[in-house]
Design a protein around this motif. Structure first.
Motif, mmCIF file in Angstrom:
data_model
loop_
_atom_site.group_PDB
_atom_site.id
_atom_site.type_symbol
_atom_site.label_atom_id
_atom_site.label_comp_id
_atom_site.label_asym_id
_atom_site.label_seq_id
_atom_site.Cartn_x
_atom_site.Cartn_y
_atom_site.Cartn_z
ATOM 1 N N LEU A 197 -66.580 65.586 60.888
ATOM 2 C CA LEU A 197 -65.336 64.816 60.814
ATOM 3 C C LEU A 197 -65.120 64.009 62.091
ATOM 4 O O LEU A 197 -64.561 62.910 62.052
ATOM 5 C CB LEU A 197 -64.150 65.749 60.560
ATOM 6 C CG LEU A 197 -64.077 66.340 59.153
ATOM 7 C CD1 LEU A 197 -62.970 67.391 59.072
ATOM 8 C CD2 LEU A 197 -63.860 65.252 58.115
ATOM 9 N N GLY A 198 -65.555 64.566 63.210
ATOM 10 C CA GLY A 198 -65.461 63.831 64.462
ATOM 11 C C GLY A 198 -66.310 62.573 64.444
ATOM 12 O O GLY A 198 -65.885 61.501 64.914
ATOM 13 N N VAL A 199 -67.513 62.679 63.897
ATOM 14 C CA VAL A 199 -68.390 61.515 63.767
ATOM 15 C C VAL A 199 -67.760 60.486 62.837
ATOM 16 O O VAL A 199 -67.753 59.277 63.118
ATOM 17 C CB VAL A 199 -69.784 61.935 63.247
ATOM 18 C CG1 VAL A 199 -70.617 60.708 62.919
ATOM 19 C CG2 VAL A 199 -70.494 62.806 64.278
ATOM 20 N N TRP A 213 -64.717 54.574 56.643
ATOM 21 C CA TRP A 213 -63.469 55.234 56.278
ATOM 22 C C TRP A 213 -63.081 55.057 54.816
ATOM 23 O O TRP A 213 -62.811 56.035 54.125
ATOM 24 C CB TRP A 213 -62.341 54.730 57.175
ATOM 25 C CG TRP A 213 -62.311 55.387 58.523
ATOM 26 C CD1 TRP A 213 -63.253 56.231 59.046
ATOM 27 C CD2 TRP A 213 -61.299 55.239 59.516
ATOM 28 N NE1 TRP A 213 -62.889 56.612 60.314
ATOM 29 C CE2 TRP A 213 -61.694 56.020 60.626
ATOM 30 C CE3 TRP A 213 -60.113 54.520 59.588
ATOM 31 C CZ2 TRP A 213 -60.922 56.107 61.778
ATOM 32 C CZ3 TRP A 213 -59.345 54.598 60.734
ATOM 33 C CH2 TRP A 213 -59.742 55.379 61.825
ATOM 34 N N GLU A 214 -63.017 53.840 54.360
ATOM 35 C CA GLU A 214 -62.461 53.593 53.024
ATOM 36 C C GLU A 214 -63.226 54.359 51.944
ATOM 37 O O GLU A 214 -62.615 54.978 51.063
ATOM 38 C CB GLU A 214 -62.433 52.105 52.702
ATOM 39 C CG GLU A 214 -61.697 51.801 51.401
ATOM 40 C CD GLU A 214 -61.436 50.324 51.203
ATOM 41 O OE1 GLU A 214 -60.545 49.997 50.404
ATOM 42 O OE2 GLU A 214 -62.125 49.494 51.835
ATOM 43 N N ASN A 215 -64.532 54.340 52.021
ATOM 44 C CA ASN A 215 -65.336 55.017 50.995
ATOM 45 C C ASN A 215 -65.282 56.539 51.103
ATOM 46 O O ASN A 215 -65.626 57.235 50.141
ATOM 47 C CB ASN A 215 -66.800 54.557 51.073
ATOM 48 C CG ASN A 215 -66.972 53.124 50.600
ATOM 49 O OD1 ASN A 215 -66.156 52.608 49.840
ATOM 50 N ND2 ASN A 215 -68.030 52.473 51.067
ATOM 51 N N ASN A 216 -64.860 57.044 52.252
ATOM 52 C CA ASN A 216 -64.844 58.490 52.467
ATOM 53 C C ASN A 216 -63.462 59.124 52.332
ATOM 54 O O ASN A 216 -63.309 60.322 52.564
ATOM 55 C CB ASN A 216 -65.431 58.824 53.838
ATOM 56 C CG ASN A 216 -66.954 58.876 53.810
ATOM 57 O OD1 ASN A 216 -67.554 59.856 53.391
ATOM 58 N ND2 ASN A 216 -67.569 57.784 54.243
ATOM 59 N N ILE A 217 -62.476 58.333 51.939
ATOM 60 C CA ILE A 217 -61.130 58.893 51.753
ATOM 61 C C ILE A 217 -61.135 60.040 50.737
ATOM 62 O O ILE A 217 -60.572 61.109 51.008
ATOM 63 C CB ILE A 217 -60.121 57.790 51.364
ATOM 64 C CG1 ILE A 217 -59.837 56.891 52.584
ATOM 65 C CG2 ILE A 217 -58.820 58.397 50.840
ATOM 66 C CD1 ILE A 217 -58.993 55.674 52.271
ATOM 67 N N LYS A 251 -65.403 53.859 61.760
ATOM 68 C CA LYS A 251 -64.332 53.271 60.959
ATOM 69 C C LYS A 251 -64.846 52.469 59.768
ATOM 70 O O LYS A 251 -64.141 52.322 58.766
ATOM 71 C CB LYS A 251 -63.437 52.408 61.838
ATOM 72 C CG LYS A 251 -62.679 53.209 62.897
ATOM 73 C CD LYS A 251 -61.719 52.344 63.683
ATOM 74 C CE LYS A 251 -60.958 53.188 64.698
ATOM 75 N NZ LYS A 251 -59.980 52.385 65.468
ATOM 76 N N GLU A 252 -66.074 51.968 59.880
ATOM 77 C CA GLU A 252 -66.629 51.193 58.777
ATOM 78 C C GLU A 252 -66.894 52.065 57.548
ATOM 79 O O GLU A 252 -67.075 51.548 56.439
ATOM 80 C CB GLU A 252 -67.932 50.499 59.211
ATOM 81 C CG GLU A 252 -69.128 51.421 59.412
ATOM 82 C CD GLU A 252 -69.149 52.166 60.742
ATOM 83 O OE1 GLU A 252 -70.138 52.873 61.003
ATOM 84 O OE2 GLU A 252 -68.174 52.030 61.525
ATOM 85 N N GLY A 266 -55.321 56.005 56.204
ATOM 86 C CA GLY A 266 -54.245 55.426 55.412
ATOM 87 C C GLY A 266 -53.570 54.255 56.088
ATOM 88 O O GLY A 266 -53.089 53.336 55.418
ATOM 89 N N LEU A 267 -53.520 54.276 57.410
ATOM 90 C CA LEU A 267 -52.985 53.120 58.133
ATOM 91 C C LEU A 267 -53.884 51.912 57.914
ATOM 92 O O LEU A 267 -53.411 50.797 57.707
ATOM 93 C CB LEU A 267 -52.882 53.444 59.627
ATOM 94 C CG LEU A 267 -52.467 52.276 60.538
ATOM 95 C CD1 LEU A 267 -51.087 51.745 60.160
ATOM 96 C CD2 LEU A 267 -52.501 52.711 62.003
ATOM 97 N N ALA A 268 -55.187 52.149 57.944
ATOM 98 C CA ALA A 268 -56.153 51.058 57.770
ATOM 99 C C ALA A 268 -56.283 50.612 56.316
ATOM 100 O O ALA A 268 -56.460 49.426 56.039
ATOM 101 C CB ALA A 268 -57.513 51.493 58.314
ATOM 102 N N PHE A 269 -56.194 51.589 55.384
ATOM 103 C CA PHE A 269 -56.412 51.291 53.959
ATOM 104 C C PHE A 269 -55.326 51.966 53.108
ATOM 105 O O PHE A 269 -55.613 52.862 52.308
ATOM 106 C CB PHE A 269 -57.797 51.787 53.521
ATOM 107 C CG PHE A 269 -58.930 51.237 54.350
ATOM 108 C CD1 PHE A 269 -59.383 49.944 54.145
ATOM 109 C CD2 PHE A 269 -59.530 52.017 55.334
ATOM 110 C CE1 PHE A 269 -60.427 49.424 54.909
ATOM 111 C CE2 PHE A 269 -60.574 51.505 56.098
ATOM 112 C CZ PHE A 269 -61.017 50.211 55.887
#
Length: 204
Positions: A14-16, A24-28, A21-22, A54-57
């Motif tokens: 999770l730290g990695v 993030w969206e697919n891993n929500i 950030k690229e 959630g802030l980003a997407f």
């Protein structure tokens, strides 16, 4: 958590992901699935990361907001803290994504744990920065927190008045005298400074 993955390994994973950030969206959905973990440490990390995702997407996380909101009622204070923080970050990205759960956040304004009350203020600031109008009839909640027994809470409470003062000074106007009084009498220097900052932000 998978059968062959330890808590430590998953936390590192999770730290990695936090730094990638690229991805993030697919891993929500994956991170949201970790909210069923038996590990409080993993759930806490997942809640924090979901807030940032959630802030980003905000539109991509909307379906996962209800499960995040269930942690508002957790018996574990760190999960309550992380849940309210996450909803604040998601709400900053899109208020409509969390509006159904927004009233529930106010239960945490008088939580027994100061860290949760502090998180409530932070979350409120995050939302109010973009969407201040829902707070019009709730400013008295933050006025009460100006007198909290915990210094950290008292230091942060004026910041909500600063956020609202910049955007909706009329909301803060009824509390200016109280803020002035605290600015000159509170025993904590940071509280005094933050109250002066709130007054300045709301100056007409």
């Amino acid at each position: 958590m998978g059968f062959n993955v330890t808590e430590s390994e998953l936390y590192k994973e999770l730290g990695v992901l936090t730094r990638s950030k690229e991805l993030w969206e697919n891993n929500i959905p994956y991170v949201a699935s970790l909210l069923t973990s038996e590990s409080t440490k993993i759930k806490a990390k997942a809640l924090w990361l979901l807030g940032e995702m959630g802030l980003a997407f905000p539109s991509s996380i909307r379906d996962d907001v209800p499960i995040i909101a269930t942690f508002i009622d957790s018996t574990d204070s760190i999960l309550r803290e992380r849940a309210v923080n996450a909803l604040g970050r998601i709400g900053r990205g899109c208020y409509q994504s969390i509006v159904a759960h927004w009233p529930s956040l106010f239960r945490l304004s008088h939580d027994k744990e100061s860290r949760v009350r502090l998180a409530f203020i932070w979350a409120s600031e995050n939302i109010a920065i973009i969407t201040p109008d829902p707070y019009k009839d709730h400013v008295s909640v933050y006025a009460t927190l100006l007198h909290d027994i915990d210094d950290r809470v008292r230091m942060e409470a004026p910041e909500m008045f600063r956020v609202l003062g910049k955007r909706r000074p009329k909301f803060v106007e009824p509390y200016l005298e109280e803020l002035k009084h605290i600015a000159y009498t509170d025993s904590n220097r940071v509280v005094r400074i933050h109250c002066l900052g709130a007054i300045k932000a709301a100056s007409f």
